[in-house]
Scaffold this motif. Structure first.
Motif, short mmCIF file in Angstrom:
data_model
loop_
_atom_site.label_atom_id
_atom_site.label_comp_id
_atom_site.label_asym_id
_atom_site.label_seq_id
_atom_site.Cartn_x
_atom_site.Cartn_y
_atom_site.Cartn_z
N SER A 184 -8.73 3.40 39.43
CA SER A 184 -7.44 4.07 39.63
C SER A 184 -6.49 3.81 38.46
N ASN A 185 -6.68 2.67 37.81
CA ASN A 185 -5.79 2.26 36.74
C ASN A 185 -6.26 2.72 35.37
N SER A 186 -5.53 3.57 34.69
CA SER A 186 -5.88 4.00 33.33
C SER A 186 -7.37 4.28 33.14
N PRO A 187 -7.93 5.22 33.90
CA PRO A 187 -9.37 5.48 33.73
C PRO A 187 -9.70 6.10 32.37
N LEU A 188 -10.96 5.98 32.00
CA LEU A 188 -11.44 6.62 30.76
C LEU A 188 -11.27 8.13 30.92
#
Ligand code: DC
Length: 222
Positions: A184-188
């Motif tokens: 959920s956090n800064s995905p690629l």
């Protein structure tokens, strides 16, 4: 100037970033190495990736710094050169879990921005063009076929004495891609304004040249 290079594992970011930074005399900021260093420390201290409180303490109290110039930039953690240790198989297998929590990313992203404010840099990672430096002047998203990426990883491992089959490496790479792109956090994710560079069959010099040219063009304002 910031040159943002994002892309999945084995897409050629590191070798390209090193050479582009060397040619332009920029700092090489390998953000993956920072997540790897935190992973190494947590593994040594037996801190689990779901223990947010301990993770916060560790990330907040760990000193990470880059020394030397590209292509020989080294990463130090506290008073130890961990350039080699962060490439171990154990760190590679666990880093996707340790780099995902918000507590880890928040602190490391701040450190990355601070480095980027001090000097022109080639910054490589997964969220550079989207989150860390959304205003980066030059952005590329590197991709390559699974097989090409696994072959590169096989070569890297071979250099540190680890033998792995191509199938095993393809499976590991896909699993890491899955974790890195679904968190959920800064995905690629490719930034909308990043140019895609498929390195599967590009000669190394060609991919370096494409990025150096884009940077020079941007600098000259054309
Ligand atoms: O590029 P690398 O293989 O050294 O990266 C190690 C891990 O760190 C990878 O699983 C994804 C993560 N990473 C990240 O989440 N964000 C970044 N900016 C850089 C790396």
């Amino acid at each position: 100037m910031v040159i943002a290079l994002d892309g999945p594992a084995g897409s050629g970011k590191s070798s390209t970033a090193k050479e582009v930074a060397r040619r332009l005399k920029f700092v090489h900021l390998d953000t993956g190495a920072m997540y790897r260093a935190i992973t190494l420390k947590c593994l040594r201290l037996q801190i689990r990736a779901d223990n947010e409180q301990e993770l916060h303490k560790i990330v907040g109290s760990t000193e990470l710094c880059f020394c030397g110039s590209p292509p020989d930039t080294r990463i130090w953690m506290d008073d130890e050169d961990v350039t080699r240790a962060v490439r171990s198989d154990e760190v590679t297998k666990n880093v996707s879990d340790y780099c995902a929590p918000e507590v880890v990313r928040k602190i490391l992203v701040e450190q990355q921005r601070s480095i980027g404010r001090q000097a022109s840099c080639v910054c490589e990672g997964r969220d550079i063009g989207t989150v860390v430096f959304p205003q980066a002047e030059v952005k590329f998203f590197l991709v390559a076929s699974d097989e090409a990426r696994a072959r590169r990883r096989q070569k890297d491992f071979c250099e540190i004495g680890i033998t792995k089959s191509l199938d095993e490496l393809i499976a590991e790479i896909r699993e890491r891609d899955r974790k890195d792109s679904t968190r959920s956090n800064s995905p690629l994710k490719r930034a909308g304004d990043a140019e895609v560079l498929d390195t599967t069959s590009l000669a190394f010099n060609e991919q370096v040249e494409r990025i150096v040219c884009a940077a020079q063009k941007c600098k000259s304002g054309s």
